[in-house]
Design a protein around this motif. Sequence first.
Motif, short mmCIF file in Angstrom:
data_model
loop_
_atom_site.label_atom_id
_atom_site.label_comp_id
_atom_site.label_asym_id
_atom_site.label_seq_id
_atom_site.Cartn_x
_atom_site.Cartn_y
_atom_site.Cartn_z
N SER A 125 3.54 7.29 1.03
CA SER A 125 3.80 8.69 0.65
C SER A 125 4.77 8.74 -0.52
O SER A 125 5.47 7.77 -0.82
CB SER A 125 4.32 9.50 1.84
N GLY A 145 -12.74 13.25 5.71
CA GLY A 145 -12.64 11.84 6.13
C GLY A 145 -12.75 10.87 4.97
O GLY A 145 -12.44 9.69 5.11
N ASP A 146 -13.17 11.38 3.82
CA ASP A 146 -13.33 10.51 2.64
C ASP A 146 -11.96 10.26 1.99
O ASP A 146 -11.25 11.21 1.65
CB ASP A 146 -14.27 11.23 1.66
N GLU A 147 -11.60 8.99 1.85
CA GLU A 147 -10.27 8.66 1.30
C GLU A 147 -10.25 8.64 -0.22
O GLU A 147 -9.21 8.39 -0.82
CB GLU A 147 -9.86 7.26 1.77
N ASN A 148 -11.40 8.82 -0.83
CA ASN A 148 -11.46 8.73 -2.30
C ASN A 148 -11.01 10.02 -2.97
O ASN A 148 -11.42 11.10 -2.58
CB ASN A 148 -12.89 8.41 -2.75
N SER A 159 -8.24 15.42 -4.12
CA SER A 159 -7.16 14.77 -3.35
C SER A 159 -7.66 13.45 -2.74
O SER A 159 -8.83 13.34 -2.36
CB SER A 159 -6.72 15.71 -2.23
N ASP A 160 -6.73 12.49 -2.62
CA ASP A 160 -7.13 11.24 -1.95
C ASP A 160 -6.77 11.29 -0.46
O ASP A 160 -6.93 10.31 0.26
CB ASP A 160 -6.50 10.01 -2.63
N ASP A 161 -6.29 12.45 -0.01
CA ASP A 161 -6.00 12.62 1.42
C ASP A 161 -7.34 12.83 2.14
O ASP A 161 -8.07 13.78 1.84
CB ASP A 161 -5.09 13.86 1.56
N PRO A 162 -7.67 11.94 3.10
CA PRO A 162 -8.97 12.08 3.77
C PRO A 162 -9.14 13.39 4.53
O PRO A 162 -10.27 13.79 4.83
CB PRO A 162 -9.00 10.88 4.74
N ASN A 163 -8.01 14.07 4.83
CA ASN A 163 -8.10 15.33 5.57
C ASN A 163 -8.00 16.55 4.68
O ASN A 163 -7.80 17.67 5.16
CB ASN A 163 -6.98 15.41 6.62
N GLN A 175 0.85 -1.19 0.00
CA GLN A 175 0.00 0.00 0.00
C GLN A 175 0.89 1.24 0.00
O GLN A 175 1.82 1.35 0.81
CB GLN A 175 -0.86 -0.02 1.25
N LYS A 200 0.07 7.67 7.84
CA LYS A 200 -0.41 6.33 7.47
C LYS A 200 0.43 5.23 8.12
O LYS A 200 0.14 4.06 7.97
CB LYS A 200 -0.39 6.15 5.95
#
Length: 259
Positions: free
Chosen positions: A26, A225-228, A198-202, A23, A53
């Motif tokens: 960074s 909070g969404d990781e998508n 962005s795929d950064d949830p924050n 996975q 992560k």
Amino acid sequence: MDYYSLKMRASQQVGEGDQKHEQHISGAERIVSRDAVEAVCSAMAHRAMTHSKGDPDFINIKIEKVCEKDIQILKALPVTRIDVDTWQQGLDKAFELINEAVFSCHPREGGDLSSLMNFARKLPELLQATFPMRGAMLYDIATGTRLEPDQQRGVRATYMDALHSSTVDSCKNHFNEAIVLATKVANAPGMVAELCISDDPNYITGYVASKELGYVRIMKMKEMGDENGGRIFLFDSRKAKAEDCIEFLQKKKVLVETE
Ligand code: PML
């Protein structure tokens, strides 16, 4: 002057047995002068080792010499911002801008309007399809087809940095990195526009960019909070060859003048 390209990627093994896979944790890339190589390398290792992560199992830092004559200098796209109350409004605004950009490439006469309507309907679905991809989708608006040689991986824009960036960021600055990437992408042969979440949830700010629109920051494009997240590069095969566009995105060394 001699320049060096530095690229870092860090990953972690997750899952058990057959489900075990790597996975991404960074990544970072820079193009810097010779005297900055060691400091940037150490900042990259720091970034990899301190990511929220978790600890990486694998860190790769690749360093390559780059000839000054092979570097193209580009002026950063002008930046504007759109404030919205909700992420749904932000996403609608992004789709609207993309649809306008695609519409402006449509032949004035003899063009088939139903293909434009189809594109507008398909856009949310295309964006969703980018969520599991590491790179971007390259979508041909002339034929309605995807052009990434590997659709799981996508196309990655790489070999770029801000010109005169003397600071060594040890953690990610989303905007600084995105304006450099978006400027390179907008200058690729045949590129119509880019859409990014962005795929950064924050991190909920995203953008739409093109040479005509500039870099349009849309301050909310997804729920906290969404990781998508993902990227779509909209390309027009009537304007350039896909191979030339991909070659530019993946190989051309670019420094972006941000001030
Ligand atoms: C990413 O995380 O790679 C995308 C960053 C988007 C930055 C949007 C902005 O702040 O302008």
